[in-house]
Design an enzyme around this catalytic site. Structure first.
Site, PDB file in Angstrom:
ATOM      1  N   SER A 123     -57.129 -48.161 -95.858  1.00 30.35           N
ATOM      2  CA  SER A 123     -56.756 -49.150 -96.879  1.00 30.35           C
ATOM      3  C   SER A 123     -55.256 -49.360 -96.930  1.00 30.35           C
ATOM      4  CB  SER A 123     -57.222 -48.676 -98.246  1.00 30.35           C
ATOM      5  OG  SER A 123     -56.415 -47.614 -98.699  1.00 30.35           O
ATOM      6  N   ASP A 139     -31.327 -42.916 -66.712  1.00 28.67           N
ATOM      7  CA  ASP A 139     -31.140 -41.855 -65.702  1.00 28.67           C
ATOM      8  C   ASP A 139     -30.847 -40.528 -66.399  1.00 28.67           C
ATOM      9  OD1 ASP A 139     -30.662 -40.672 -63.109  1.00 28.67           O
ATOM     10  OD2 ASP A 139     -28.533 -40.680 -63.675  1.00 28.67           O
ATOM     11  N   ASP A 245     -31.274  -7.411 -56.226  1.00 29.61           N
ATOM     12  CA  ASP A 245     -30.176  -7.234 -55.277  1.00 29.61           C
ATOM     13  C   ASP A 245     -30.046  -5.734 -55.002  1.00 29.61           C
ATOM     14  OD1 ASP A 245     -29.884  -9.870 -55.947  1.00 29.61           O
ATOM     15  OD2 ASP A 245     -27.972  -9.612 -57.021  1.00 29.61           O
ATOM     16  N   SER A 284     -30.254 -15.464 -57.983  1.00 28.79           N
ATOM     17  CA  SER A 284     -29.647 -15.586 -59.308  1.00 28.79           C
ATOM     18  C   SER A 284     -28.792 -14.362 -59.614  1.00 28.79           C
ATOM     19  CB  SER A 284     -30.735 -15.759 -60.366  1.00 28.79           C
ATOM     20  OG  SER A 284     -31.440 -14.546 -60.516  1.00 28.79           O
ATOM     21  N   HIS A 490      49.323   1.966  27.868  1.00 31.71           N
ATOM     22  CA  HIS A 490      49.555   1.995  29.325  1.00 31.71           C
ATOM     23  C   HIS A 490      49.167   3.338  29.933  1.00 31.71           C
ATOM     24  CE1 HIS A 490      53.643   3.841  28.434  1.00 31.71           C
ATOM     25  NE2 HIS A 490      53.284   4.521  29.514  1.00 31.71           N
ATOM     26  N   ASP A 552      51.892  -1.719  23.045  1.00 33.90           N
ATOM     27  CA  ASP A 552      51.490  -0.626  23.935  1.00 33.90           C
ATOM     28  C   ASP A 552      50.952   0.544  23.105  1.00 33.90           C
ATOM     29  OD1 ASP A 552      51.162   1.058  26.075  1.00 33.90           O
ATOM     30  OD2 ASP A 552      53.309   1.558  26.249  1.00 33.90           O
ATOM     31  N   SER A 646      55.063   9.468  27.727  1.00 36.48           N
ATOM     32  CA  SER A 646      54.415   8.280  27.159  1.00 36.48           C
ATOM     33  C   SER A 646      53.260   8.637  26.244  1.00 36.48           C
ATOM     34  CB  SER A 646      53.888   7.376  28.265  1.00 36.48           C
ATOM     35  OG  SER A 646      54.935   6.562  28.701  1.00 36.48           O
TER      36      SER A 646
HETATM   37  N1  ARG Z   1      56.551   4.991  30.768  1.00 36.42           N
HETATM   38  C1  ARG Z   1      56.908   6.408  30.799  1.00 36.42           C
HETATM   39  C2  ARG Z   1      55.699   7.326  30.875  1.00 36.42           C
HETATM   40  O1  ARG Z   1      54.694   6.903  31.373  1.00 36.42           O
HETATM   41  C3  ARG Z   1      57.722   6.760  29.606  1.00 36.42           C
HETATM   42  C4  ARG Z   1      59.029   6.142  29.704  1.00 36.42           C
HETATM   43  C5  ARG Z   1      59.947   6.497  28.668  1.00 36.42           C
HETATM   44  N2  ARG Z   1      61.221   6.322  29.138  1.00 36.42           N
HETATM   45  C6  ARG Z   1      62.311   6.356  28.418  1.00 36.42           C
HETATM   46  N3  ARG Z   1      63.410   6.230  29.075  1.00 36.42           N
HETATM   47  N4  ARG Z   1      62.334   6.543  27.186  1.00 36.42           N
HETATM   48  O2  ARG Z   1      55.764   8.517  30.612  1.00 36.42           O
END
Ligand code: ARG
Length: 699
Positions: A123, A139, A245, A284, A490, A552, A646
Site C-alpha cells: 500500500s 577503472d 623462508d 611474502s 836498420h 829508423d 845501433s
Molecule cells: N849504423 C851503425 C851501426 O849499425 C851505427 C852508427 C853510429 N855511428 C855514429 N858515428 N854515431 O851500428
C-alpha cells in the site's frame, strides 16, 4: 549467514510479489523505478544485476529519488549490494536518523558486480515518483586500491584501464607469479680461506620467491667454521618450523637447519672443506636476512726454529695447513739446501700437520781464492787465509820491479754477494806494471872518462843485446815494458842494394833469425844475470826509409817476458821533448875507435846538440837530418857511438821525476867520433805515439 538471510528474504518476495530481474552488461546505463516519472506501483520488485569487465567497478548515482519513507526502510526501498554485502539501502525523501536517501552520494562497487533492487509494499498512502539512477563503469586503480596485500606488486605497480601489472627494481627478476620480485643467486662460489656471505641486499629485506645457493669450496685438508653475525632475521612461524623462508647448510654429509627466526644459530665448526648453503624465501614477508662469516682452519704444523744466521717470514706463533714460510739468511750468508745454495727457501705446512721440508741452514758466503794478479801477490789480513764474507786480503805488486795501476790500496773485502770488492775498483783488478828507469845501481862520476869507458854492471838494466844465431852481437836495444824491445829499424834488415830505397820482405830478419839477451854485461863471455829471449814479432816504423834512415826505429815483441830484477828493468818513455844541451848516456857493445870490440858494455856521456847545428854539420855531406832525428856529441868529437852500437839506448835522467828515460836509439853518423860530426839518433819523443800504439806500454 548473511547470504542465507538474503536468500530467505529474496525467496520470500520472489514467491510473493511480481518480481523480475534485469541483467545489465554495458559500461554505463540508466535505471528507473517502474512507471517513472509517474508513481511506482504497489507490490512490485525489480532487480538490476550490473556486470562490468574485470578491472572495473561500478559507480551508481541518483538524479531523482522519492520513495515512501518507513522505519528502517521496511516498506519501500532501493537496496544496493554485491554478492555478499549490502552497500546501501535507501528510502524516503530526505535522510533522517534511521533512514537514508542517496542525495548526492555515489555508491561504488568494490568489484565488477553490483545488484540494485527496488521494492514497494502493498500500500501507498501518497503518490511517490520513485527514482532515476545512472551507472558507469570506472577503472579500478589497482596500484592504489589493492587492499589485499597478498596480491599487490612487490616493487613497482603500473595501472592501466581495466587492469595493472608489476615490475621489479634493477637486479631483480619478476617471479612467475607476476607479482613478487626474486633474484638470481644460485651461482656463488667462495674459494678464499675466509669470507663473508650475506642474504641478497643485506641488511635490507631479502627478495621474495628466491632460491639462493652458495658454495664454499676449499682444498681438502681445510675445515670450515661458520658463524652468523649481526642481524639474523628470517620469516618463521610460531608452531611450524620454518615453513616459509629458511637457510639450510650442507657440510659434507651433514645437513644443518633449516634455520629461521630472529635468533641466529650458534657458531658451527664443520669438519668439511666443502660447504653448500641454500637460502629460500617465499613470496611474502619483509625480513632482513643474515650475514655469515666463515673461516677455514687446518691442521697445525710444529713450531719452527729459524736457522742460525737466518730468519723465517712471516714469524708466527702457530702455522697451519697451507701456511708458507720463507727462510732467508742474514747478509753474507746463503741458504743451503741439499748442497745447493740459494737466496731463499720456502716450506709449506701440509694437511697432515707436517712441514713439506726441513728448515735449511745458512752458510757463510765464500769468495774463494782470489784471482791471480800477474806479477802481484796476495796477502790476507785475517788469520787462516779466510776467504769468507767480510774477510780481507790485499793485492800488491812484486816490489820493487812492479808497481800497481791505478795506484790504489789493493785491499779487497769479501762481499755478501760472494765477490772480492775494492773501494775504488769494485770487482776489477788492478794491474802490475813494470817499474821503468829506476836502476838499483847508480854510476860513479863519468866526468874524468875520455873516450868512453866500461859501464858498471846494472846501471843500464834496460839494455838489450841483439845476437845472431851464433851468439854474435850485431845491435843494441832497450827494454820497454816487459815484452818489447825498441831498436833501430836498420838493424832488422840487410840492405843488399844500397841504391834501392824499398824494403823487400826477403831482406827482413825473421823472428827466428836473432835472439835478445837481457841482463848482459860482457860482450862475449856469459853473464850470471843474462836472460835469453826469443822473438815473437817485428814491427818496423811504417815511415822508415832505409836510404835516408828516416824513422829508423823498430819494435820487437818478445815471445816470453823476462824476469825483472836488479839487472833487467825497462826504460821509461819520454814525457816531454828533449832539451838541447842536456847530457845523455849512450851505451853499447859497438866498435872502439881503434876498431876493437870491447870486453864489456861501454858508455859515454855527451850533450844533445841543437838540430840546426847538426843539420848544418851534415849539409856538406848531402845528408838530411830530419825532424825524427836527434843529434848528440861534442863539437870536438871524441865520444861517439860506432858500428855495432845501433839500436842501443841514449838515455837521460829526468831529475824532476827521478827516473831515466829513452831519448833516442843509435842510428847513424859519418865515421865515429870525428870533429863536428855528431852522432845521429832516432828521436823517440817524435815517434812516441806510434810506439805506445803498438806496445801499449805506459810509464
Ligand atoms: N849504423 C851503425 C851501426 O849499425 C851505427 C852508427 C853510429 N855511428 C855514429 N858515428 N854515431 O851500428
Amino acid at each position: 549467514m548473511r547470504r542465507l538471510l538474503l536468500c530467505q528474504a529474496l525467496c520470500f518476495f520472489l514467491l510473493k510479489a511480481s518480481a523480475h530481474t534485469v541483467e545489465l552488461n554495458n559500461m554505463f546505463g540508466q535505471i528507473q523505478s517502474p512507471g517513472y516519472p509517474d508513481s511506482y506501483p504497489s507490490d512490485s520488485e525489480v532487480t538490476w544485476n550490473i556486470t562490468v569487465p574485470e578491472g572495473f567497478r561500478i559507480k551508481l548515482y541518483f538524479m531523482h529519488f522519492n520513495l515512501e519513507s518507513s522505519y528502517l526502510c521496511e516498506y519501500d526501498y532501493v537496496k544496493v549490494e554485491t554478492e555478499d554485502q549490502v552497500l546501501a539501502t535507501f528510502c524516503g525523501r530526505e535522510t533522517t536518523d534511521t533512514e537514508q536517501t542517496p542525495g548526492q552520494e555515489v555508491v561504488l562497487s568494490p568489484g565488477s558486480y553490483m545488484s540494485i533492487t527496488f521494492r514497494s509494499d502493498f500500500s501507498n498512502e501518497e503518490r511517490f515518483t520513485g527514482f532515476d539512477a545512472h551507472y558507469t563503469a570506472v577503472d579500478v586503480d589497482e596500484c592504489k586500491e589493492r587492499e589485499d596485500e597478498e596480491l599487490s606488486c612487490d616493487h613497482y605497480c603500473h595501472n592501466y584501464i581495466g587492469g595493472y601489472y608489476c615490475s621489479c627494481r634493477f637486479g631483480y627478476i619478476l617471479h612467475t607469479d607476476n607479482r613478487t620480485c626474486r633474484v638470481e643467486c644460485s651461482d656463488n662460489l667462495f674459494t678464499q680461506r675466509t669470507g663473508i656471505i650475506t642474504s641478497p641486499d643485506f641488511p635490507n629485506p631479502y627478495p621474495k620467491s628466491s632460491e639462493c645457493f652458495y658454495v664454499i669450496e676449499l682444498e681438502e685438508g681445510f675445515m670450515i667454521n661458520l658463524q652468523f653475525e649481526d642481524i639474523f632475521d628470517i620469516e618463521d612461524h610460531p608452531e611450524v618450523p620454518c615453513p616459509y623462508d629458511y637457510i639450510k647448510i650442507k657440510a659434507g654429509p651433514d645437513v644443518l637447519g633449516p634455520f629461521c627466526g630472529e635468533k641466529a644459530p650458534e657458531p658451527i665448526s664443520t669438519q668439511s672443506h666443502s660447504i653448500q648453503i641454500l637460502f629460500r624465501s617465499d613470496n611474502s614477508g619483509e625480513n632482513r636476512g643474515w650475514r655469515l662469516s666463515y673461516r677455514a682452519t687446518g691442521n697445525e704444523c710444529p713450531e719452527l726454529q729459524p736457522p742460525v744466521h737466518g730468519k723465517i717470514e712471516p714469524l708466527q706463533a702457530k702455522y697451519s695447513f697451507k701456511d708458507q714460510v720463507l727462510v732467508s739468511c742474514d747478509t753474507g750468508y746463503r741458504v743451503l739446501k741439499d748442497n745447493v745454495e740459494m737466496d731463499t727457501f720456502q716450506i709449506e705446512c701440509l694437511k697432515d700437520g707436517t712441514w713439506n721440508n726441513k728448515i735449511p741452514t745458512c752458510k757463510i758466503v765464500d769468495c774463494g781464492v782470489p784471482a791471480e794478479l800477474e806479477h802481484g801477490v796476495v796477502t790476507f789480513s785475517t788469520r787462516n787465509n779466510l776467504t769468507v764474507y767480510k774477510s780481507e786480503m790485499r793485492y800488491s805488486c812484486q816490489q820493487p820491479y812492479y808497481k800497481m795501476l791505478p795506484n790504489i790500496s789493493g785491499i779487497y773485502t769479501c762481499s755478501a754477494k760472494g765477490s772480492w770488492m775494492n773501494k775504488e775498483m769494485g770487482r776489477s783488478l788492478p794491474t802490475c806494471l813494470p817499474v821503468c828507469g829506476l836502476p838499483k845501481f847508480s854510476r860513479r862520476s863519468l866526468a874524468r872518462i875520455f873516450n868512453g869507458h866500461p859501464a858498471q854492471e846494472g846501471t843500464s838494466p834496460w839494455i838489450a843485446m841483439l845476437t845472431d844465431p851464433n851468439g854474435q852481437p850485431f845491435c843494441g836495444g832497450s827494454l820497454l815494458g816487459s815484452d818489447w824491445i825498441v831498436t833501430a829499424a836498420h838493424c832488422l834488415h840487410q840492405l843488399l842494394d844500397s841504391d834501392d830505397s824499398t824494403l823487400h820482405s826477403s831482406d827482413m830478419l825473421r823472428p827466428s833469425d836473432f835472439k835478445i839477451i837481457l841482463g848482459k854485461h860482457s860482450r862475449v863471455r856469459s853473464d850470471k844475470n843474462e836472460q835469453h829471449l826469443r822473438v815473437k814479432r817485428i814491427t818496423l816504423h811504417p815511415q822508415y826509409n832505409p836510404s835516408t834512415f828516416e824513422n829508423d826505429v823498430a819494435l820487437v815483441e818478445l815471445l816470453e817476458s823476462p824476469v825483472l830484477n836488479n839487472y833487467v828493468m825497462p826504460i821509461c818513455l819520454p814525457e816531454e821533448p828533449q832539451q838541447e844541451g842536456a847530457m845523455v848516456i849512450v851505451s853499447g857493445w859497438g866498435k872502439q875507435f881503434l876498431q876493437r870490440l870491447p870486453e864489456t858494455l861501454m858508455e859515454i856521456e855527451i850533450p844533445i846538440v841543437d838540430h840546426n847545428t847538426c843539420q848544418e854539420a851534415y849539409a856538406s855531406l848531402k845528408k838530411k837530418v830530419s825532424k825524427d832525428m836527434i843529434c848528440a856529441g861534442e863539437k870536438e868529437g871524441g865520444k861517439d857511438a860506432c858500428s855495432g852500437d845501433s839500436g842501443g839506448p841514449m838515455v837521460t835522467l829526468d831529475t824532476e821525476r827521478g827516473h831515466w828515460y829513452l831519448v833516442g836509439t843509435v842510428s847513424w853518423g859519418e865515421d865515429c867520433g870525428k870533429k863536428e860530426r855528431y852522432g845521429v839518433y832516432s828521436y823517440i819523443y817524435h815517434n812516441k805515439d806510434w810506439i805506445q800504439r803498438v806496445t801499449r806500454v805506459r810509464n
